[in-house]
Design an enzyme around this catalytic site. Structure first.
Site, PDB file in Angstrom:
ATOM      1  N   LYS A  78       0.843  -1.208   0.000  1.00 27.81           N
ATOM      2  CA  LYS A  78       0.000   0.000   0.000  1.00 27.81           C
ATOM      3  C   LYS A  78       0.871   1.247   0.000  1.00 27.81           C
ATOM      4  O   LYS A  78       0.578   2.228  -0.673  1.00 27.81           O
ATOM      5  CB  LYS A  78      -0.916   0.021   1.228  1.00 27.81           C
ATOM      6  CG  LYS A  78      -2.101  -0.914   1.097  1.00 27.81           C
ATOM      7  CD  LYS A  78      -3.239  -0.446   1.978  1.00 27.81           C
ATOM      8  CE  LYS A  78      -4.314  -1.476   2.137  1.00 27.81           C
ATOM      9  NZ  LYS A  78      -5.361  -1.560   1.226  1.00 27.81           N
ATOM     10  N   LYS A 120      -3.876 -10.777  -7.481  1.00 21.20           N
ATOM     11  CA  LYS A 120      -4.773 -11.553  -6.619  1.00 21.20           C
ATOM     12  C   LYS A 120      -6.221 -11.086  -6.787  1.00 21.20           C
ATOM     13  O   LYS A 120      -6.454  -9.897  -6.947  1.00 21.20           O
ATOM     14  CB  LYS A 120      -4.309 -11.299  -5.175  1.00 21.20           C
ATOM     15  CG  LYS A 120      -4.840 -12.227  -4.142  1.00 21.20           C
ATOM     16  CD  LYS A 120      -4.297 -11.834  -2.777  1.00 21.20           C
ATOM     17  CE  LYS A 120      -4.934 -10.558  -2.275  1.00 21.20           C
ATOM     18  NZ  LYS A 120      -4.761 -10.308  -0.836  1.00 21.20           N
ATOM     19  N   LYS A 134     -11.207  -7.616  -3.155  1.00 19.80           N
ATOM     20  CA  LYS A 134     -12.364  -6.715  -3.137  1.00 19.80           C
ATOM     21  C   LYS A 134     -11.975  -5.313  -3.565  1.00 19.80           C
ATOM     22  O   LYS A 134     -12.829  -4.483  -3.813  1.00 19.80           O
ATOM     23  CB  LYS A 134     -13.034  -6.713  -1.760  1.00 19.80           C
ATOM     24  CG  LYS A 134     -12.083  -6.906  -0.632  1.00 19.80           C
ATOM     25  CD  LYS A 134     -12.769  -7.476   0.593  1.00 19.80           C
ATOM     26  CE  LYS A 134     -11.713  -8.048   1.532  1.00 19.80           C
ATOM     27  NZ  LYS A 134     -12.177  -8.869   2.567  1.00 19.80           N
TER      28      LYS A 134
HETATM   29  P1  AMP Z   1      -9.529 -11.038   3.796  1.00 20.71           P
HETATM   30  O1  AMP Z   1     -10.727 -10.859   2.979  1.00 20.71           O
HETATM   31  O2  AMP Z   1      -8.336 -10.270   3.315  1.00 20.71           O
HETATM   32  O3  AMP Z   1      -9.772 -10.898   5.252  1.00 20.71           O
HETATM   33  O4  AMP Z   1      -9.130 -12.553   3.605  1.00 20.71           O
HETATM   34  C1  AMP Z   1      -9.815 -13.579   4.279  1.00 20.71           C
HETATM   35  C2  AMP Z   1      -9.224 -14.920   3.924  1.00 20.71           C
HETATM   36  O5  AMP Z   1      -9.377 -15.158   2.526  1.00 20.71           O
HETATM   37  C3  AMP Z   1      -7.712 -15.014   4.208  1.00 20.71           C
HETATM   38  O6  AMP Z   1      -7.423 -16.319   4.674  1.00 20.71           O
HETATM   39  C4  AMP Z   1      -7.100 -14.787   2.877  1.00 20.71           C
HETATM   40  O7  AMP Z   1      -5.843 -15.386   2.747  1.00 20.71           O
HETATM   41  C5  AMP Z   1      -8.130 -15.435   1.937  1.00 20.71           C
HETATM   42  N1  AMP Z   1      -8.077 -14.826   0.597  1.00 20.71           N
HETATM   43  C6  AMP Z   1      -8.316 -13.522   0.280  1.00 20.71           C
HETATM   44  N2  AMP Z   1      -8.175 -13.318  -1.052  1.00 20.71           N
HETATM   45  C7  AMP Z   1      -7.838 -14.525  -1.581  1.00 20.71           C
HETATM   46  C8  AMP Z   1      -7.557 -14.985  -2.902  1.00 20.71           C
HETATM   47  N3  AMP Z   1      -7.593 -14.163  -3.951  1.00 20.71           N
HETATM   48  N4  AMP Z   1      -7.255 -16.293  -3.077  1.00 20.71           N
HETATM   49  C9  AMP Z   1      -7.216 -17.145  -2.025  1.00 20.71           C
HETATM   50  N5  AMP Z   1      -7.464 -16.771  -0.754  1.00 20.71           N
HETATM   51  C10 AMP Z   1      -7.777 -15.487  -0.520  1.00 20.71           C
END
Ligand code: AMP
Ligand code: TRP
Length: 330
Positions: free
Chosen positions: A111, A193, A196
């Site tokens: 970031k 990746k 959101k």
């Molecule tokens: P977050 O939404 O950043 O809190 O992520 C929640 C969970 O989803 C964490 O375990 C992340 O590692 C997993 N995660 C988020 N984005 C991805 C992605 N593109 N591929 C696989 N896992 C993801």
């Protein structure tokens, strides 16, 4: 029974990457492990949030945990702020984390390097709070996507440091990262990746996307000109990503099987199969989500979950404060 803990930070709507990289594993493991699954709302506010939107995203996140198959009679499901010990142990962990360590965390560095302005102190120290989330419960395993590995490794370092200094306080946790699906990529730019914060909104499939929208996103996913369904993330990142999605949504079907099925067939056929698998899963999740969201189950689940989680968390916090020498009347 070994204990497992994980959380999701719903700064936006949950997406297919969250489901494949994290949520589906919470569901898979809830029979085998003592599962603690929480919604990381303290982590959400490390970046600016619209209050109404945040509130909706948090309720949706709980409903989606349930809709994806987490069962409150097996797993303890709770909201981070309903268990106050998170913020308190988070502060204590922060005081046992070096700035050099925080400086190495790629999420913050990314970031910063993008030149984003006004990054908060909370965003910088967030890995110490994540360590507390895990250590409060003596979790043996932490199922996460690839991007969280570094944070779980820092958690291990903090746990070992505090154990050495104050005696055995914490179980040192291990990350659990699946071989396939731990990093789902954007459909519109498979070198990034799926996330959101996708500006185009074409690369990210949300769990609550209308099925038509989701199908369209898959059908217009960026591929390549090799005309071969073959797994090689280096040379064919788009196709390899779609293969991982298909495998993850069809009982971890081996990638070799998928290659064999689509040998000699066009990308259109392959994409249709991926879109079918995605839409079948989304439909199943959305049907349950619609039953749950206004049923009162979200509130009931959180109430029971917080009560159960607090028992472990409060006891651990008291033990830590005592060991550090911070307590007087307790
Ligand atoms: P977050 O939404 O950043 O809190 O992520 C929640 C969970 O989803 C964490 O375990 C992340 O590692 C997993 N995660 C988020 N984005 C991805 C992605 N593109 N591929 C696989 N896992 C993801
Ligand atoms: N940092 C995680 C993410 O952004 C969410 C999270 C917060 C978490 N605390 C956790 C995940 C504890 C596992 C364990 O994805």
């Amino acid at each position: 029974m070994k204990r497992m803990l994980s959380g999701i930070k719903p700064t936006g709507q949950l997406h297919l990457g969250n489901y494949i990289g994290a949520l589906r594993h919470f569901v898979e493991y809830q029979d085998e492990y003592e599962m603690y699954a929480f919604i990381a709302n303290l982590h959400c506010i490390t970046v600016p949030q619209d209050p109404e939107e945040l509130h909706k995203n948090l309720r949706d996140c709980v409903a989606l945990y349930l809709a994806c198959g987490l069962d409150p009679s097996k797993a303890t499901i709770f909201l981070q702020t309903d268990v106050r010990a998170h913020a308190q142990l988070g502060y204590i962990c922060c005081c046992h984390t070096y700035m050099g360590e925080l400086n190495r965390m790629t999420q913050f560095k990314d970031k910063q390097s993008k030149g984003e302005k006004n990054l908060s102190g909370g965003l910088y120290t967030y890995p110490a709070l994540m360590a507390a989330d895990i250590l409060l419960y003596d979790a043996d395993y932490v199922p996460v996507g690839e991007d969280q590995k570094q944070h779980v490794e820092l958690t291990r370092d903090i746990a070992e440091r505090m154990n050495n200094r104050y005696g055995d306080l914490f179980v040192v946790p291990e990350p659990l990262i699946a071989k396939v699906g731990a990093r789902i990529m954007s459909l519109s730019d498979p070198t990034k990746k799926m996330s959101k914060s996708d500006e185009t909104n074409k690369g990210c499939i949300y769990l609550l996307d209308p099925l038509k929208t989701a199908r369209k996103k898959v059908m217009s996913a960026v591929t390549d000109s090799y005309a071969k369904v073959h797994f090689d993330p280096e040379t064919q990142p788009g196709i390899s990503n779609l293969m991982q999605i298909l495998s993850s949504l069809s009982d971890n079907r081996p990638l070799g099987d998928i290659e064999a099925e689509f040998e000699g067939k066009g990308y259109g056929d392959f994409k249709r199969a991926v879109a079918d698998a995605v839409c079948t899963k989304l439909e199943e999740i959305q049907t349950r989500y619609n039953e749950i969201i206004e049923s009162g189950l979200v509130e009931k689940t959180l109430q029971e979950g917080a009560a159960k989680a607090s028992i472990l968390a409060d006891a651990k916090l008291a033990k830590v404060q005592k060991a550090i020498g911070m307590e007087i009347i307790r």
